[in-house]
Design an enzyme around this catalytic site. Structure first.
Site, PDB file in Angstrom:
ATOM      1  CB  SER A 189       2.779   7.395  -2.696  1.00  0.00           C
ATOM      2  OG  SER A 189       3.959   7.579  -1.864  1.00  0.00           O
ATOM      3  CB  THR A 190       7.037   3.473  -2.694  1.00  0.00           C
ATOM      4  OG1 THR A 190       7.201   4.668  -1.942  1.00  0.00           O
ATOM      5  CG2 THR A 190       8.020   3.289  -3.683  1.00  0.00           C
ATOM      6  CE  LYS A 220       9.205   7.231   2.748  1.00  0.00           C
ATOM      7  NZ  LYS A 220       8.195   6.291   2.003  1.00  0.00           N
ATOM      8  CG  ASP A 224       5.631   4.855   6.836  1.00  0.00           C
ATOM      9  OD1 ASP A 224       5.471   5.637   5.949  1.00  0.00           O
ATOM     10  OD2 ASP A 224       5.053   3.898   7.347  1.00  0.00           O
ATOM     11  N   GLY A 270       6.094  -0.518   0.603  1.00  0.00           N
ATOM     12  CA  GLY A 270       6.878   0.409   0.761  1.00  0.00           C
ATOM     13  C   GLY A 270       7.191   0.305   2.276  1.00  0.00           C
ATOM     14  N   GLY A 325       3.252   1.606   8.025  1.00  0.00           N
ATOM     15  CA  GLY A 325       1.716   1.764   8.610  1.00  0.00           C
ATOM     16  C   GLY A 325       1.488   3.325   8.264  1.00  0.00           C
ATOM     17  N   GLY A 368       0.319   4.658   5.995  1.00  0.00           N
ATOM     18  CA  GLY A 368      -0.951   4.409   5.137  1.00  0.00           C
ATOM     19  C   GLY A 368      -2.075   3.766   6.036  1.00  0.00           C
ATOM     20  CB  THR A 398      -0.792  -0.072   1.416  1.00  0.00           C
ATOM     21  OG1 THR A 398      -1.719  -1.129   1.253  1.00  0.00           O
ATOM     22  CG2 THR A 398      -1.791   1.132   1.382  1.00  0.00           C
ATOM     23  CD  GLU A 416       1.099  -1.842   4.449  1.00  0.00           C
ATOM     24  OE1 GLU A 416       1.059  -1.070   3.698  1.00  0.00           O
ATOM     25  OE2 GLU A 416       1.759  -1.157   5.756  1.00  0.00           O
TER      26      GLU A 416
HETATM   27  C1  5RP Z   1       1.136   1.774   4.537  1.00  0.00           C
HETATM   28  C2  5RP Z   1       2.697   1.811   4.656  1.00  0.00           C
HETATM   29  C3  5RP Z   1       3.284   2.322   3.312  1.00  0.00           C
HETATM   30  O1  5RP Z   1       3.868   1.317   2.782  1.00  0.00           O
HETATM   31  C4  5RP Z   1       4.372   3.321   3.947  1.00  0.00           C
HETATM   32  O2  5RP Z   1       3.627   4.472   4.616  1.00  0.00           O
HETATM   33  C5  5RP Z   1       5.184   4.153   2.764  1.00  0.00           C
HETATM   34  O3  5RP Z   1       4.152   4.720   2.120  1.00  0.00           O
HETATM   35  P1  5RP Z   1       4.745   5.735   0.831  1.00  0.00           P
HETATM   36  O4  5RP Z   1       5.318   4.777  -0.050  1.00  0.00           O
HETATM   37  O5  5RP Z   1       3.498   6.383   0.473  1.00  0.00           O
HETATM   38  O6  5RP Z   1       5.802   6.747   1.116  1.00  0.00           O
HETATM   39  O7  5RP Z   1       3.386   1.119   5.343  1.00  0.00           O
HETATM   40  O8  5RP Z   1       0.545   1.541   5.560  1.00  0.00           O
END
Ligand code: 5RP
Length: 245
Positions: free
Chosen positions: A38-39, A136, A99, A97, A110, A112, A36, A118
């Site tokens: 944007s990556t 990251k 954080d 992805g 988490g 998202g 989940t 996940e």
């Molecule tokens: C969602 C996640 C995402 O993988 C994490 O927040 C990274 O998000 P993004 O790729 O948008 O920076 O753990 O629950």
């Protein structure tokens, strides 16, 4: 999100899918967990492209969120439940992805609010892959980006008290364009927990130990420390280069 980071996310995600196909870790007929955020989304789209161009066939996907399910449905990637006969509770590979990524490849996830599925998917996958932009990588987890955790609503106040005893500052995540708190895909709440760094600027505990300890608090469903299935990490160094760790 800066434009550069957006480009880095796309670069890391697309590079990873193509490299994993080359290495035989993404293959026709496989069971794949899809992350989940944007990556993860550009990775899902790249996978769909490789299905469309005939490189891959008979892919069985499990989605980590409504976001991913909806994207798979739009792209024509077949989605199954972890409990289906086709998946039987385990996957060949999961791609997602993160954080925060520490030097020993422990993670915080988490951002998202999808950490529960996940983690179920990551911890039941033979190979776990993380795709990320350069922002990251961190030295220490949980002192800049707050650790998300999914909790049962009725236990909110008692959990906050227990977390404060563990030195954390928990904050209930508020919705955007929704009054009140974020409700997860599973009908629960999210607490975001920050710790103060120790005198050396490091996390004041072992994330691996804390992952289990937090889950021992009654009413916590799951937390965003991911320390049990060490991933292959594809991280963009800039808009042109991806490093594999
Ligand atoms: C969602 C996640 C995402 O993988 C994490 O927040 C990274 O998000 P993004 O790729 O948008 O920076 O753990 O629950």
């Amino acid at each position: 999100m800066g434009n550069n980071l957006g480009e880095e996310k796309k670069l890391a995600a697309e590079f990873a899918v193509d490299d994993l196909i080359k290495k035989g870790l993404i293959f026709s007929g496989m069971k794949i967990g899809l992350g989940t955020g944007s990556t993860a989304m550009p990775a899902v789209r790249r996978l769909a492209e490789r299905i469309k161009d005939g490189t891959l066939s008979q892919i069985k996907a499990v989605a980590t969120s409504f976001q991913t399910t909806i994207e798979c449905e739009a792209l024509g990637i077949p989605v199954f439940s972890m409990n289906s006969k086709e998946i039987n509770g385990n996957l060949d590979l999961a791609i997602d992805g993160a954080d925060e990524i520490s030097p020993d490849k422990h993670l915080i996830k988490g951002g998202g609010a999808a950490l529960l599925l996940e983690k179920i998917i990551a911890y039941n996958s033979k190979t776990f892959v993380i795709v990320a932009d350069s922002s990251k990588a961190v030295d220490s987890l949980g002192i800049k980006f707050p650790l998300p955790m999914e909790i049962i609503p009725e236990a909110r106040v008692s959990i906050i008290r227990r977390l404060e005893e563990l030195g954390a500052k928990p904050v209930l995540r508020e919705g955007v364009r929704k009054a009140g708190p974020v409700i997860t895909d599973n009908g629960n709440l999210i607490l975001d927990c920050l710790w103060q760094a120790d005198k050396n600027g490091k996390t004041p505990f072992s994330p691996a130990e804390m992952e289990g300890r937090i889950n021992g608090i009654t009413g916590v469903v799951e937390n965003g420390f991911f320390t049990c299935n060490i991933p292959i990490v594809y991280i963009a160094e800039n808009q042109n280069k991806v490093q594999i760790r």
